[in-house]
Design an enzyme around this catalytic site. Structure first.
Site, PDB file in Angstrom:
ATOM      1  N   ARG A 121       0.836  -1.201   0.000  1.00  0.00           N
ATOM      2  CA  ARG A 121       0.000   0.000   0.000  1.00  0.00           C
ATOM      3  C   ARG A 121       0.871   1.251   0.000  1.00  0.00           C
ATOM      4  O   ARG A 121       1.924   1.295   0.664  1.00  0.00           O
ATOM      5  CB  ARG A 121      -0.858  -0.013   1.262  1.00  0.00           C
ATOM      6  CG  ARG A 121      -1.873   1.099   1.386  1.00  0.00           C
ATOM      7  CD  ARG A 121      -2.967   0.964   0.382  1.00  0.00           C
ATOM      8  NE  ARG A 121      -4.152   1.723   0.710  1.00  0.00           N
ATOM      9  CZ  ARG A 121      -5.162   1.881  -0.146  1.00  0.00           C
ATOM     10  NH1 ARG A 121      -5.112   1.354  -1.354  1.00  0.00           N
ATOM     11  NH2 ARG A 121      -6.229   2.564   0.200  1.00  0.00           N
TER      12      ARG A 121
ATOM     13  N   GLU B 190      -5.754   3.974  -7.535  1.00  0.00           N
ATOM     14  CA  GLU B 190      -6.965   4.573  -6.954  1.00  0.00           C
ATOM     15  C   GLU B 190      -7.939   5.000  -8.051  1.00  0.00           C
ATOM     16  O   GLU B 190      -8.538   4.125  -8.643  1.00  0.00           O
ATOM     17  CB  GLU B 190      -6.607   5.703  -6.006  1.00  0.00           C
ATOM     18  CG  GLU B 190      -7.639   6.270  -5.055  1.00  0.00           C
ATOM     19  CD  GLU B 190      -9.095   5.842  -5.090  1.00  0.00           C
ATOM     20  OE1 GLU B 190      -9.388   4.645  -4.934  1.00  0.00           O
ATOM     21  OE2 GLU B 190      -9.945   6.728  -5.212  1.00  0.00           O
TER      22      GLU B 190
ATOM     23  N   SER C 113      -7.841   0.760   2.869  1.00  0.00           N
ATOM     24  CA  SER C 113      -8.248   0.234   1.566  1.00  0.00           C
ATOM     25  C   SER C 113      -9.465  -0.657   1.727  1.00  0.00           C
ATOM     26  O   SER C 113      -9.808  -1.076   2.839  1.00  0.00           O
ATOM     27  CB  SER C 113      -7.096  -0.568   0.969  1.00  0.00           C
ATOM     28  OG  SER C 113      -7.541  -1.301  -0.154  1.00  0.00           O
ATOM     29  N   SER C 114     -10.089  -0.940   0.591  1.00  0.00           N
ATOM     30  CA  SER C 114     -11.171  -1.934   0.559  1.00  0.00           C
ATOM     31  C   SER C 114     -10.753  -3.160  -0.230  1.00  0.00           C
ATOM     32  O   SER C 114     -11.562  -4.068  -0.433  1.00  0.00           O
ATOM     33  CB  SER C 114     -12.398  -1.338  -0.113  1.00  0.00           C
ATOM     34  OG  SER C 114     -12.818  -0.212   0.595  1.00  0.00           O
TER      35      SER C 114
ATOM     36  N   GLY D 157     -13.197  -1.854  -7.593  1.00  0.00           N
ATOM     37  CA  GLY D 157     -14.483  -1.216  -7.301  1.00  0.00           C
ATOM     38  C   GLY D 157     -14.537  -0.408  -6.025  1.00  0.00           C
ATOM     39  O   GLY D 157     -15.618  -0.253  -5.450  1.00  0.00           O
TER      40      GLY D 157
ATOM     41  N   THR E 246      -9.741  -0.146 -10.054  1.00  0.00           N
ATOM     42  CA  THR E 246      -8.458  -0.751  -9.784  1.00  0.00           C
ATOM     43  C   THR E 246      -8.482  -2.050 -10.578  1.00  0.00           C
ATOM     44  O   THR E 246      -9.278  -2.188 -11.489  1.00  0.00           O
ATOM     45  CB  THR E 246      -8.233  -0.947  -8.268  1.00  0.00           C
ATOM     46  OG1 THR E 246      -7.001  -1.586  -8.062  1.00  0.00           O
ATOM     47  CG2 THR E 246      -9.277  -1.807  -7.641  1.00  0.00           C
TER      48      THR E 246
HETATM   49  N1  GLU Z   1      -8.319   2.872  -3.600  1.00  0.00           N
HETATM   50  C1  GLU Z   1      -9.155   1.738  -3.542  1.00  0.00           C
HETATM   51  C2  GLU Z   1      -8.890   0.916  -2.291  1.00  0.00           C
HETATM   52  O1  GLU Z   1      -7.774   0.740  -1.939  1.00  0.00           O
HETATM   53  C3  GLU Z   1      -8.910   0.820  -4.689  1.00  0.00           C
HETATM   54  C4  GLU Z   1      -9.202   1.455  -5.961  1.00  0.00           C
HETATM   55  C5  GLU Z   1     -10.610   1.291  -6.304  1.00  0.00           C
HETATM   56  O2  GLU Z   1     -11.020   0.179  -6.634  1.00  0.00           O
HETATM   57  O3  GLU Z   1     -11.299   2.275  -6.247  1.00  0.00           O
HETATM   58  O4  GLU Z   1      -9.789   0.428  -1.687  1.00  0.00           O
END
Ligand code: GLU
Length: 576
Positions: A103, A410, A453-454, A474, A390
């Site tokens: 990350r 991102e 993050s997700s 997503g 992503t």
């Molecule tokens: N920034 C998102 C996260 O780390 C991932 C990118 C996305 O899918 O929007 O959860």
């Protein structure tokens, strides 16, 4: 996902022979079954790179890094060497699951108030949102620890695709067009992605010689070229003085990144999250991702309910998101063990009734002492904005090693700023922090901190053997997409291809559940009768997954149509 099938306009071609034939789009298939190794990504070139590495004797980790580097070329708006990601890896020899946290980090000069008051969209397209890139350190650690080939070798397929080019498909074209307004505001980005002032046409060949050269030099000089060397200096210079097009009126905030931040960056091995679910073990990514804890908690809640249908899927997800917002971030003391405990899940499951619960669901109290049915008292954290893009891949090899790998910059197009002369977009990962003010939020920015993050690369085991690997892009919908795939597969008994293709809905402790049109058509009336409210989300996720069918047979699955469809491949369709 770079390819489209252009319908053959036969009659027209006969009448107009002078027009040059467009490049023939290569074929990709969303499902493949066989032996000796398997891969699913969104992109044909990336899947091909992985299979070629596997055929030459490389292992799943080698193939994942090679495919990841190719995605940096063909999916440059979703991933790249100036981004970050998370890997969940099953080492078959050691019979153990490892995870790598690649990350991005906040620069040391960042504080909890740095983002306060900044409009979200202004944050996205700025130097300020660029986190210290983690991807190269992630690849390096992954290969040194688990791989068999060098980084230089793993970069070869990507160098090839970047220099020879790839065929532009509708998705790439559309993503460029959607970004054109900001890409034109940076000289380096306009030059690369808006040649002749417009997005590259569908069917044309897109080359990125600067990126090919960047990868070549990275191969020669190693990760330190980025983490303290020349490339690092150029990234810092770009972050601090973005190359804004003369005459642009955009307010582009400069960033705080220093070379010392790059020097200090480390990719980290972390313990995976683990829950037991229907007699299986589900492993995921621990903080700073909320993927493992939120998917895991929701599965535990579902397991604690007498029956599971779509209503229960939405409610379990709503509750798990309430707890994610209250407790998960890159902070010491996340109550991970309690969030993933059966006692807590039982307490939470008690909130699920016949009707949709009132919005917003309050977080629970994961304090280790659980009662049959307490009334939650906390207040819900607002759901932060997160970009929707992503990419995710899965790879397995003939030895039984498995990788689930989420990588990202991102937003689609990251912060919109290409490092001049290097062919690579910077990330805007720091917009994943809560902007504030939000005094108790675990996800406020801080020096060296990783934004929550997700991303949820996930591995499922039955009696110690891998049975399934899955993940998706997503933003925060990643969590619900992975959860829904598991629910479709294990609660509703769908095949894995059906589990991915099925229409999606995402409930993240929001008043309305977002859902795809086909989901609304099928389930809206029945769920509205239970008090759920819906809003349309035209497309949720772009998942990839593997299922291990026994005796070495693997099914690789990508999306049949979302984001233009993905690419699944196996090394040998038949057993040798
Ligand atoms: N920034 C998102 C996260 O780390 C991932 C990118 C996305 O899918 O929007 O959860």
């Amino acid at each position: 996902m770079r390819r489209v099938i252009v319908p053959a306009a036969t009659a027209l071609v006969l009448l107009v022979p002078a027009a040059p034939a467009p490049a023939k789009p290569p074929q990709k298939v969303p499902v493949a079954e066989g032996y000796g190794g398997a891969v699913a990504t969104v992109d044909l070139d990336a899947s091909r790179a992985a299979v070629s590495v596997l055929r030459k004797g490389g292992n799943a980790m080698d193939a994942a890094v090679a495919a990841g580097a190719v995605l940096g070329v063909t999916e440059p708006y979703s991933s790249g060497l100036a981004g970050g990601g998370f890997m969940v890896y099953y080492d078959a020899g050691k019979r153990k699951v490892f995870t790598i946290d690649g990350r991005e980090t906040a620069p040391r000069a960042m504080t909890p108030t740095t983002l306060e008051g900044i409009p979200f969209e202004e944050g996205v397209t700025s130097g300020l949102s660029a986190g210290v890139p983690g991807t190269v350190a992630n690849w390096d650690l992954a290969l040194r620890r688990f791989g068999t080939i060098s980084l230089a070798k793993a970069l070869r397929p990507a160098i090839d695709v970047a220099s020879k080019g790839f065929v532009v498909d509708q998705t790439f074209h559309d993503q460029t067009a959607a970004n054109a307004d900001r890409f034109k505001d940076f000289t380096s980005t306009a030059e690369l992605y808006l040649p002749n002032g417009a997005p590259p046409p569908v069917g044309s060949t897109f080359r990125n010689p600067d990126l090919a050269a960047t990868y070549r030099e990275l191969a020669r000089r190693g990760p330190r070229w980025l983490y303290g060397g020349r490339l690092g200096k150029e990234i810092v210079a770009t972050v601090k003085r973005p190359p804004v097009t003369p005459g642009s009126t955009r307010n582009v905030r400069p960033g705080l990144m220093e070379l010392s931040d790059l020097r200090a960056y480390r990719a980290l091995l972390r313990e995976p999250t683990k829950v037991s679910y229907r007699g299986m073990d589900v492993y995921g990514m621990a903080p700073p991702s909320s993927g493992g804890s939120t998917v895991g908690e929701a599965l535990n809640i579902l397991e604690a309910l007498p029956e599971v249908g779509l209503h229960e899927y939405l409610e379990a997800s709503r509750l798990a998101f309430a707890d994610r917002g209250a407790y998960v971030g890159d902070i010491p003391g996340v109550p991970l063990k309690q969030l993933l405990s059966d006692g807590f899940a039982k307490e939470r499951a008690c909130q699920v009734g016949d009707a949709a619960m009132a919005h917003p669901a309050a977080p629970g109290d994961p304090d280790g002492s659980y009662e049959p049915c307490p009334r939650p008292t906390g207040s819900a954290a607002p759901v932060a904005k997160e970009g929707p893009e992503t990419t995710h891949m899965v790879v397995a090899d003939r030895w039984g090693n498995v990788v689930a790998y989420n990588l990202t910059i991102e937003s689609t197009g990251g912060n919109g700023i290409v490092v001049p002369g290097r062919g690579v977009l910077l990330n805007n990962e720091l917009t994943d922090f809560t902007f504030g003010p939000a005094p108790d939020d675990p996800n406020l920015p801080g020096p060296g901190k990783r934004p929550r993050s997700s991303m949820a690369p996930t591995l499922v085991f039955d009696h110690g053997r891998p049975v399934l690997a899955a993940g998706s892009p997503g933003g925060s919908t990643i969590i619900t997409t992975v959860l829904q795939i598991l629910v479709n597969r294990y609660e509703f008994g769908m095949s894995l291809p059906d589990a991915l293709a099925a229409p999606r809905a995402t409930q993240r402790n929001t008043e309305q559940t977002q859902a795809e049109q086909a989901f609304l058509d099928e389930h809206r009336a029945e769920l509205e009768a239970k008090g759920h409210a819906f809003a349309l989300n035209p497309e949720i996720g772009a998942a990839t997954a593997l299922e291990f069918l026994g005796r070495g047979r693997v099914q690789a699955v990508a999306e049949p149509s979302r984001r233009g469809g993905g690419s699944a491949m196996v090394v040998d369709p038949a057993r040798r």
